[in-house]
Structures are given as C-alpha cells and as structure tokens.
Design an enzyme around this catalytic site. Structure first.
Site, mmCIF file in Angstrom:
data_model
loop_
_atom_site.group_PDB
_atom_site.id
_atom_site.type_symbol
_atom_site.label_atom_id
_atom_site.label_comp_id
_atom_site.label_asym_id
_atom_site.label_seq_id
_atom_site.Cartn_x
_atom_site.Cartn_y
_atom_site.Cartn_z
ATOM 1 C CG ASP A 188 -31.002 10.695 39.543
ATOM 2 O OD1 ASP A 188 -30.427 11.793 39.536
ATOM 3 O OD2 ASP A 188 -32.043 10.489 40.181
ATOM 4 C CB ILE A 194 -38.389 17.064 40.694
ATOM 5 C CG1 ILE A 194 -38.293 17.321 39.188
ATOM 6 C CG2 ILE A 194 -39.498 16.099 41.016
ATOM 7 C CD1 ILE A 194 -36.948 17.818 38.742
ATOM 8 C CB ALA A 195 -42.911 18.460 43.578
ATOM 9 N NE ARG A 196 -40.141 23.997 47.841
ATOM 10 C CZ ARG A 196 -40.334 22.877 48.500
ATOM 11 N NH1 ARG A 196 -39.632 21.809 48.215
ATOM 12 N NH2 ARG A 196 -41.254 22.794 49.450
ATOM 13 C CB SER A 234 -47.842 15.216 50.497
ATOM 14 O OG SER A 234 -46.806 14.611 51.240
ATOM 15 N NE ARG A 235 -44.475 9.281 50.256
ATOM 16 C CZ ARG A 235 -43.232 8.793 50.206
ATOM 17 N NH1 ARG A 235 -43.046 7.512 49.967
ATOM 18 N NH2 ARG A 235 -42.199 9.586 50.400
ATOM 19 C CG HIS A 291 -41.920 8.123 37.447
ATOM 20 N ND1 HIS A 291 -40.845 8.568 36.695
ATOM 21 C CD2 HIS A 291 -41.948 8.912 38.564
ATOM 22 C CE1 HIS A 291 -40.265 9.582 37.320
ATOM 23 N NE2 HIS A 291 -40.909 9.798 38.463
ATOM 24 C CE LYS A 335 -34.542 14.022 34.857
ATOM 25 N NZ LYS A 335 -33.659 13.526 35.918
ATOM 26 C CE1 TYR A 381 -48.095 11.421 46.637
ATOM 27 C CE2 TYR A 381 -47.412 9.184 46.068
ATOM 28 C CZ TYR A 381 -47.119 10.437 46.587
ATOM 29 O OH TYR A 381 -45.850 10.702 47.048
#
Length: 329
Positions: free
Chosen positions: A178, A15-17, A36-37, A79, A97, A58
């Site tokens: 989801d 989703i980030a992409r 990123s972690r 979130h 979401k 983060y």
C-alpha cells in the site's frame, strides 16, 4: 489544439475521486465515463463530477465506445483482472499502484498491452510531479556528485477496523504494497534498477505486515534504506545523498511542493516546485502526451520497471512471510 482525450474511471473510491479532481486541471482531458459495481455508486460519482456515462459494471465501461483511456482505481487485488479486461476491449490503461499483486500478473498485463499496441502505465503519480523531475535534473547536472545512497520512509497511523482493506489479507492489505511501493519506486527512479533486496517486518493480528524496513542494492551502484508503516507517523522524507551534496524531498516526499539542495561546498537553497491541481494532474498529462504521440509506454514509468518493482515486492514478501491468495493466480 491537442486532440481531446476521453477518460473513463473504473472504481468510485477515494483514489478515483482524486483522479477525477486531477483531470479537471489537465488540458485536453475530458472525463466522460465512470463505472461502479452498483448503479447507485456510479450515479452518485457521476453527478458529483458531471460525468455523462455512468456504468453499473466494469465491463460496460471497458466496452464504452466513448472512452479512449481508462484509469483503474480499484483495490490492487483487482488491478490485473481489470487491466486485462480494458486492454482486451481496446482501451488504453493507466493503472493505480501497486501495478498488480505480483510480477507474473504484471508480465501478463504488459504482454497484452504490447500485443494490442495500446498505451499502458502504472500510476505512480509521485514520479511525474515537478519536484521529482527537478531532483532528477539536479542529479543529472552533477551538482551533488555521484549519488551513492537514498534514505526514505513513509508511515501513518491506520485507525481502520480489522476488516478494512488495509488489514485484510484477502484484499492485499499491509504496509508494503500500500505505501512501501512509494519509497521503493522512487528509490529506483533516482538510483536505477534494484538488484538485491532485504526486508524485515512486524506482522499484525490479521496476518499482514504493519511495519517493514528494507534495504536495496541498485544494479548501477548505490544503496537505499527504506521503511514503511501503518502503525507510526514517520517523517515521510527522502534524502538523496551524493559525493558532493544532497537533495532532500521533505515532509510527504511523495507529493512535495519544494525541495532542498544542500551542497557540500555552497549555500543551502530551497527550490519551489508547485504542482498543478491536486498533483494527479501531472500523470494524466504525461499519459495523454504519450497517447497523442503513439507511444505504448512512458519513459518516466516504463513497463519493464513496473514488472521489476513487482518482482522486488515479491522477493520482500517472501522474506517476511507475507502470502496472499492472489499468489496462486
């Protein structure tokens, strides 16, 4: 020219992409940072999208003075924590979401955004697409009369292993949060706030919901019949039915490029509603419009509605016996 808005993306998954690609087509958007972690994750993502600032935590992104607004693209169990961190650091937030894991978390995030006077929006991208806006305009015009009923479904066959996020209760897995959020949120978008919900589910081996059907009663009148599944490939359509006709958002109603109007007395017609880029561009454009105007929330996806939708999901989870460890937080 409108002021450039500098974006950061928190997370480097699918989703980030998608959002990074969407920002390429949003006028006035500049993607300047990613977190990123791990350093490797940030470096790979940053290289792919030519992002200057690549953070291995983060918190580092939240503290980055080069960033105006942060898009939160982590799993939904994170979130609330991530949004609170970014808001505390003085950043505007667009949060993927479902907004949080439950309504109490949603209320806490909204309260901090209002206290800090920062923009906050749930990234329900479907609401911002031209098709959804055109359907809203047709309803308001009275062409299909008074809307009384909505039918919507979304379903696909999830072929992931049991430990995958989709099936993992510790990561908020299951169909309802989801993908069920799509018919729920879009039904509320067209028919207004939900006053009553009723849900039935089939649970999977890992303890999460794999199929849910749910009915909604809307406070202003009308009902919706919805379904979501990670077991079956469903039509994934939405039909908005009124006293004088109906509007159909066909296959993949969450990202349609056309809609169909079927009046009771009149010719059926197809309206093309192409979206910009991959579709994620439109929510970014709206967020930047609001930020430039000094707004704290978008009228298309207001705070109170994000909280109310989480409360609706809470009620449905209670009915189907879906409990997460996050419910204690």
């Amino acid at each position: 020219m409108d002021k450039v808005i500098r974006w950061g993306i928190l997370g480097t998954g699918k989703i980030a992409r998608a959002m990074a690609e969407g920002l390429r087509d949003a006028p006035g958007a500049q993607l300047v940072a990613v977190a990123s972690r791990s350093s490797d994750g940030a470096q790979v993502f940053g290289a792919e999208f030519d992002i200057e600032h690549r953070h291995a935590s983060y918190q580092a992104l939240a503290d980055d003075v080069n960033v105006d607004v942060i898009y939160i693209a982590t799993p939904h169990t994170q979130h609330a924590e991530n949004a609170l961190m970014c808001l505390a650091a003085g950043k505007h937030v667009v949060c993927e979401k479902p907004f949080t894991m439950h309504a109490r978390q949603a209320q806490a995030v909204v309260a901090l955004a209002r206290e800090k006077k920062l923009f906050l929006m749930e990234a329900m991208w479907s609401r911002f697409l031209p098709a959804a806006q055109e359907a809203k305009r047709i309803i308001a015009s009275g062409e299909i009369g008074l809307v009384h009923q909505i039918q919507a479904d979304i379903g696909f066959v999830a072929t992931f292993p049991p430990e995958h996020r989709m099936f993992n209760p510790d990561l908020g897995g299951g169909a309802l949060l989801d993908v069920g959020i799509y018919p729920l949120s879009m039904a509320a978008f067209f028919l207004g706030p939900v006053s009553q919900v009723q849900a039935l589910a089939e649970m999977g081996a890992t303890g999460v919901d794999e199929q849910v059907v749910f009915s909604l009663r809307h406070a202003g009148g009308g009902t919706s019949s919805c379904a979501c599944s990670v077991r079956t490939l469903t039509p994934t359509e939405m039909t908005i039915s009124g006293s004088l006709g109906r509007v159909r958002l066909p296959n993949r109603f969450y990202r349609p490029d056309h809609l169909i109007v079927e009046p009771m007395d009149g010719e059926r017609r197809v309206i093309d509603t192409p979206f910009t880029g991959n579709g994620y561009t439109h929510e970014a454009i709206e967020a930047m419009r609001c930020i430039r105007a000094g707004l704290l929330e978008s009228p298309i996806m207001p705070h109170d509605e994000s909280v109310a939708l989480m409360a609706n999901l809470d009620a449905m989870r209670g009915q189907i016996g879906l409990v997460y460890s996050a419910d204690q937080a």
